[in-house]
Design an enzyme around this catalytic site. Structure first.
Site, short mmCIF file in Angstrom:
data_model
loop_
_atom_site.label_atom_id
_atom_site.label_comp_id
_atom_site.label_asym_id
_atom_site.label_seq_id
_atom_site.Cartn_x
_atom_site.Cartn_y
_atom_site.Cartn_z
N ASP A 87 0.83 -1.21 0.00
CA ASP A 87 0.00 0.00 0.00
C ASP A 87 0.87 1.26 0.00
O ASP A 87 2.06 1.21 0.34
CB ASP A 87 -0.96 0.01 1.21
CG ASP A 87 -0.24 -0.06 2.55
OD1 ASP A 87 0.86 -0.66 2.62
OD2 ASP A 87 -0.76 0.48 3.54
N GLU B 215 0.17 -1.29 5.79
CA GLU B 215 1.30 -0.79 6.59
C GLU B 215 1.11 0.68 6.91
O GLU B 215 1.32 1.12 8.03
CB GLU B 215 2.62 -0.99 5.82
CG GLU B 215 3.86 -0.84 6.69
CD GLU B 215 4.36 0.58 6.86
OE1 GLU B 215 5.09 0.84 7.83
OE2 GLU B 215 3.99 1.44 6.06
ZN ZN Z 1 6.83 2.34 3.97
#
Ligand code: ZN
Length: 442
Positions: free
Chosen positions: A80, A145
């Site tokens: 992401d 993340e």
């Molecule tokens: Zn990163």
């Protein structure tokens, strides 16, 4: 896979806008599905030979069986990216992956699709020549993340339940950082061996409220304001964590003559160094102390109404050696006002410190020396947080290093605009991952 093919694959994957938002319901799942399909197309051998475990909706965990039962290695990256601020002055569109000045431009080129595709390209190339690693290799690719989502903990659970105890875990983090240290010419190969913790404490003062024409002294807003000023006057004390001391001694031989003896004798000269770093600006100061910043404030909802409660949020970044408890105690003492309630609304301890005196760390530094001959490898404490902090629960060696050369401007482009990676720099990174896997021993 030629270099050209590999770069095409990087560009293909940067074009998929896998944007994640803190509000997970706002995340469009379609680009994540598209990214998975593009990965299958781009890396057919990887998908043919490695066993895929899906983690939650969109995270991927690949298992590459090695030639021995030795503890495996986990290579991490995330799929992401953070959203693009539409008003930011990107020189080239963020999801077009155009090549200009021998660099690929776009969101995620450095953070973290460069690593994602770099790891995949290394594995694909090794499989092309029927290589199999000396020990198991796991690839853990997170999809949440940037929002500190639960995928990373789920991946850790998946490994734990399979009885996997990694030898070491490698995630994004440090880099081959040019212009990293004032006066030091060679780039530093900075490997994060610990992360600061993040904690938010909400301060709350209560009162009667009422009409603003008849205020009483020492109301909630006054007490919160006083608390904020007291915090500002009582910052945390400075300390030099072990990895920072080691960084100083490793860079000392490359420092300007005047600075060399100070860095070389950092352990002895800690008081001087601490004072110098505290005085050298906010970035240097953050290296040596737990920081706190009052970020949000609230009082009454209307101009002519006295606040019945006022709040302030204090966001803290905990240095290795501090803890959520010790920091809360510091805040309580600094405020010195029993009428103010403290609530810890978010608590992440600093990570444990990974060892720098063993073969795993040595493998990383020797691979850096091989691929980036001019770089000085060194441990450091990271300011930001990565998914890898969750892996400290199953592994004592967690390292954070992204094997790409980055200028200061490139490091500043992360989460900002004009993110780009040099084509040759990326290819060097692919070589680094390749050599790392080749050099594993049983
Ligand atoms: Zn990163």
């Amino acid at each position: 896979m030629t270099d050209e093919d590999a770069v095409d694959r990087l560009r293909r994957l940067v074009r998929v806008p896998t944007v994640s938002y803190a509000d997970e319901t706002a995340i469009d799942p379609a680009p994540f599905d598209e990214l998975h399909e593009a990965l299958v197309e781009a890396f057919p051998l990887l998908h043919g030979e490695l066993i895929l475990h899906r983690v939650r909706e969109h995270s991927l965990l690949f298992h590459w069986k090695g030639n021995s039962d030795a503890d495996p290695v986990v290579l991490m990256a995330h799929m992401d990216v953070v959203p693009v601020d539409e008003t930011a002055p990107w020189q080239h569109p963020p999801f077009a992956a155009e090549v200009h000045e021998d660099a690929v431009w776009g969101r995620g080129t450095l953070d973290d699709k460069g690593s994602l595709v770099g790891i995949c390209a290394a594995v694909e190339r090794l499989l092309e020549r029927e290589f199999s690693p000396a020990r198991d290799v796991w690839l853990s690719f997170g999809a949440r993340e940037e929002t500190s989502g639960r995928d990373a903990t789920a991946a850790v659970e998946e490994l734990r339940s399979g009885g996997v105890t990694p030898w070491f875990v490698l995630d994004e983090g440090g880099a081959i950082a040019h212009e990293a240290f004032p006066g030091i010419e060679p780039p530093l190969g900075v490997i994060g061996v610990a992360e600061k913790g993040t904690t938010t404490i909400e301060l709350r003062a209560e009162g009667r409220g009422g009409h603003s024409s008849t205020p009483a002294p020492d109301g909630p807003t006054a007490r919160i304001a006083r608390a904020v000023v007291r915090l500002e006057k009582r910052p945390f004390g400075a300390s030099l964590p072990e990895p920072t001391l080691e960084m100083f001694s490793r860079v000392a031989p490359h420092a300007p003559l005047a600075l060399r003896p100070v860095l070389a004798n950092a352990r002895r000269l800690q008081p001087v160094l601490k004072r110098a770093l505290l005085a050298a600006g906010p970035e240097a100061a953050a290296l040596v102390r737990t920081t706190m910043a009052v970020t949000t404030l609230s009082g009454s909802p209307a101009h002519n109404v006295l606040a019945s409660s006022a709040t302030a949020a204090v966001n803290l970044r905990l240095l290795v050696g501090d803890s959520v408890d010790s920091a809360t105690e510091h805040v309580r003492k600094a405020i010195d006002d029993d009428s103010i309630q403290l609530e810890v609304v978010d608590a992440n301890e600093p990570s444990p410190v990974s060892p720098t005196d063993d073969t795993a760390f040595e493998l990383l530094t020797s691979t850096i020396a091989e691929v980036f001959e001019d770089a000085v490898p060194t441990p450091y404490v990271m300011m930001g947080a990565t998914d890898s902090r969750h892996f400290t629960e199953i592994c004592e060696r967690v390292y954070r290093f992204t094997p790409f050369r980055m200028t200061k401007a490139q490091r500043e482009s992360i989460h900002s605009y004009d993110e780009h990676i040099g084509v040759d720099d990326w290819l060097d990174g692919v070589r680094w991952y390749t050599r790392l896997i080749e050099k594993l021993e049983p």
